[in-house]
Scaffold this motif. Sequence first.
Motif, PDB file in Angstrom:
ATOM      1  N   LEU A 226       1.185   8.288 -10.961  1.00  0.00           N
ATOM      2  CA  LEU A 226       1.716   7.463 -10.174  1.00  0.00           C
ATOM      3  C   LEU A 226       1.328   7.412  -8.760  1.00  0.00           C
ATOM      4  O   LEU A 226       0.905   6.327  -8.202  1.00  0.00           O
ATOM      5  N   LEU A 227       0.851   8.559  -8.117  1.00  0.00           N
ATOM      6  CA  LEU A 227       0.133   8.595  -6.865  1.00  0.00           C
ATOM      7  C   LEU A 227      -1.267   7.995  -6.740  1.00  0.00           C
ATOM      8  O   LEU A 227      -1.782   7.151  -5.964  1.00  0.00           O
ATOM      9  N   GLN A 228      -1.778   8.317  -8.060  1.00  0.00           N
ATOM     10  CA  GLN A 228      -3.259   7.488  -8.166  1.00  0.00           C
ATOM     11  C   GLN A 228      -3.069   6.152  -8.151  1.00  0.00           C
ATOM     12  O   GLN A 228      -3.813   5.372  -7.603  1.00  0.00           O
ATOM     13  N   VAL A 229      -2.240   5.643  -9.069  1.00  0.00           N
ATOM     14  CA  VAL A 229      -1.914   4.033  -9.173  1.00  0.00           C
ATOM     15  C   VAL A 229      -1.582   3.430  -7.622  1.00  0.00           C
ATOM     16  O   VAL A 229      -2.167   2.347  -7.409  1.00  0.00           O
ATOM     17  N   THR A 230      -0.662   4.208  -6.946  1.00  0.00           N
ATOM     18  CA  THR A 230      -0.365   3.731  -5.635  1.00  0.00           C
ATOM     19  C   THR A 230      -1.434   3.819  -4.683  1.00  0.00           C
ATOM     20  O   THR A 230      -1.857   2.715  -4.036  1.00  0.00           O
ATOM     21  N   SER A 231      -2.378   4.593  -4.833  1.00  0.00           N
ATOM     22  CA  SER A 231      -3.447   4.742  -3.989  1.00  0.00           C
ATOM     23  C   SER A 231      -4.635   3.464  -4.145  1.00  0.00           C
ATOM     24  O   SER A 231      -5.113   2.947  -3.391  1.00  0.00           O
ATOM     25  N   ILE A 233      -3.774   0.596  -5.554  1.00  0.00           N
ATOM     26  CA  ILE A 233      -3.345  -0.698  -5.000  1.00  0.00           C
ATOM     27  C   ILE A 233      -3.445  -0.812  -3.634  1.00  0.00           C
ATOM     28  O   ILE A 233      -3.988  -1.855  -3.283  1.00  0.00           O
ATOM     29  N   ALA A 234      -3.192   0.369  -2.911  1.00  0.00           N
ATOM     30  CA  ALA A 234      -3.410   0.280  -1.483  1.00  0.00           C
ATOM     31  C   ALA A 234      -5.069  -0.114  -1.121  1.00  0.00           C
ATOM     32  O   ALA A 234      -5.392  -0.950  -0.390  1.00  0.00           O
ATOM     33  N   THR A 356      -5.646  -7.992  -7.915  1.00  0.00           N
ATOM     34  CA  THR A 356      -5.471  -6.714  -7.804  1.00  0.00           C
ATOM     35  C   THR A 356      -4.850  -6.146  -9.162  1.00  0.00           C
ATOM     36  O   THR A 356      -5.388  -5.008  -9.357  1.00  0.00           O
TER      37      THR A 356
END
Length: 520
Positions: A226-231, A233-234, A356
Motif C-alpha cells: 500500500l505504501l509503495q502504491v501511494t508513492s 501515485i505521487a 496515472t
Amino acid sequence: MARGRPGLTGALVTAAVPLGFLAVFFVWPVLAIIRLGGGGGVAAVLSSSDTWRVVEFTVGQAAAATAVAVLTGLPVAFLLARTALRGHTLVRAVVMVPFVLPTVVVGLAFRSLLGGGALPIILANAFFNVAVVARTVAALWSHVDRRAEDAARSLGAGRARTFFSVTFPALRPAVFSSAAVVFLFCATSFGVVLLLGGGEYSTLETEIYLRTVQLFDLPGAAALSLLQVTSVIAVLVIGAVLRRRSTTLNLRVDTARRPRGGEWFVVAAAYAVVIALLVPIISLVAKSSFNGFKALAGTGFRGSLQITGWDAALNSVKAATYATLLALALGVVACVALVTLSRTRARPSLVESIDTALMLPLGVSAVTVGFGYLITLDKLPGDLRTSPMLVPLAQALVVTPLVIRTLLPVLRSIDSRLRQAAATLGASPWRVWREVDIPLASRSFIAATAFAYAVALGEFGATSFLARPDSATLPVVIGRLVSRPGELNNQMAYAACALLMLVTTAIVIAVDRLGTVGEF
C-alpha cells in the motif's frame, strides 16, 4: 459541442479496453493479496522507524539513479536524433542490452567491479535505465523543428542558452516521461539491491519479497505494498504536472546532420557513455566459457535445470513476442484514447487520472502481482494459472506502461494545424490518423517495440514466480544458476547471460532495421 460529445464517448469506450485489462490482471490480484494479508500488522509496520528508513533509502537512491540516467542519456539521445553518423543501429543495440539483463546478474557484475554499498546500487540502477532516457527523448528530438534553434543562434544566443531556452522546453514532455519511468524502475529494483545492499541497504521491493517469501508476513507485505502504491501515485502525479507543455512537431524527419563545432563534445560524451555501458557487459562476457556453453546446451544438466539453455532462449523469445504484441495493442489503444480525450472537452483531471492508472504496474512489486495471480486467476474461465499465456500476461502488464510513455509525448506534440488542414481537405478522422499521426509517431513506435521486447526478455520478478520448470526463460535460468554453488553453475550462468545479450542485440537490431527508413 455536438461533434465533441461523440468523440468524447468514443475515447472513453476506447480507454475502457486497457483499463479493463488493468482491472483484471493488476487491480484484482493486488487487492486479493491485500485482503489475504488482513490489517492486523499494518499499523505496526507503518509506525515503525525501520519502515521509514527503508522508504527514505528507496526514494533517495531512485532519485539519484534517475538523475544519473537523465544526465548520461541526453547526450546519447542527441547522438541518435540529431547526428548523421555511422553506427547508430549498433549504439541503440548496445544501449538496450543493459535494459534486458536480469538484475541479479548486473548486481554480480557491479559487485565484482565496485563492491557493495549505496553508490554501486545507484550506478547499477542508472546503468539499467540509460536506454529509457536515450531512446524516449531521441524519438521526440528527431521531430523537433531546428528553425527555432537556428533563429536563437542567429540572434547571438550561445549553444548552452539555446539548449535551455529553446530545445529543452520542447523536449520536456519526453524528458519527464522517461524520468518518471526510470524513477519507478529504480524504486522497484530488486536483484541489484539484494546483492549490493549487503544486508545494510534495503528498499520497499526487497522488504516486500522478504516478508512474503521468507517470513510469510502477509500483513506486513500488504502494508508495504500500500505504501509503495501511494508513492507511485505521487510520483506519477508530479510527473504529469511537470510534463504539461505543448511541443510542436513537423513532418520533416531530416533533422540529423553532421555535428558542428561544440556539438562534437556532446558526441564525445555520448560515446563515453556507451563505452562505460560496455564495461560491465564485457565483464560478464569475459566470465563465460566454452564449458559453460557446453553444459548449458546439455539436456537437463544433472537433472537440475529440466531445460537446456537453448530451449530457455526459445521460451524467452516466445513469451516476449506474445507480451510485446499484447502490450503494443493495449498501449496504442490507450494512447489513442488519451490523445483523443485531450483534443475533446474532457477535463484534464480525467485524462491525467486515466494516464496515472495505466502507469501503476510500473511501481508495484512483481512478487505481489505474481502471488496475486496464483490466488485469483483460477476463477477465470480456463484457469489461466496453467496456461502458457500466464507469463506473457504478466510481462505485458509491466511493458504496456513503457509503451505508453514512449508513444504518448510524440502523439500529444503533433501540431494540431496539420490535423486541421487534413480534415479541411476532407480527410476522415481515421485518414487523419493514418496520414498525419502515424507517420510522425512511427519512429516512437519502433522505439516502443524495441523497449517492449527488451523488457519482456529480461523480466525476472513475476516470471520467476510464475514460470514452470520446463518452460523457464533465460532470466529465470540465470537466477537459478546464480543461487547455486559450484564453478560450473557460475559458468553456465554467465554463458546464459551472454546468450541473452546475443538474443537481445539481434532482436533490437532486427526491429530497428525492419521499422526505420533512416536514423533517429
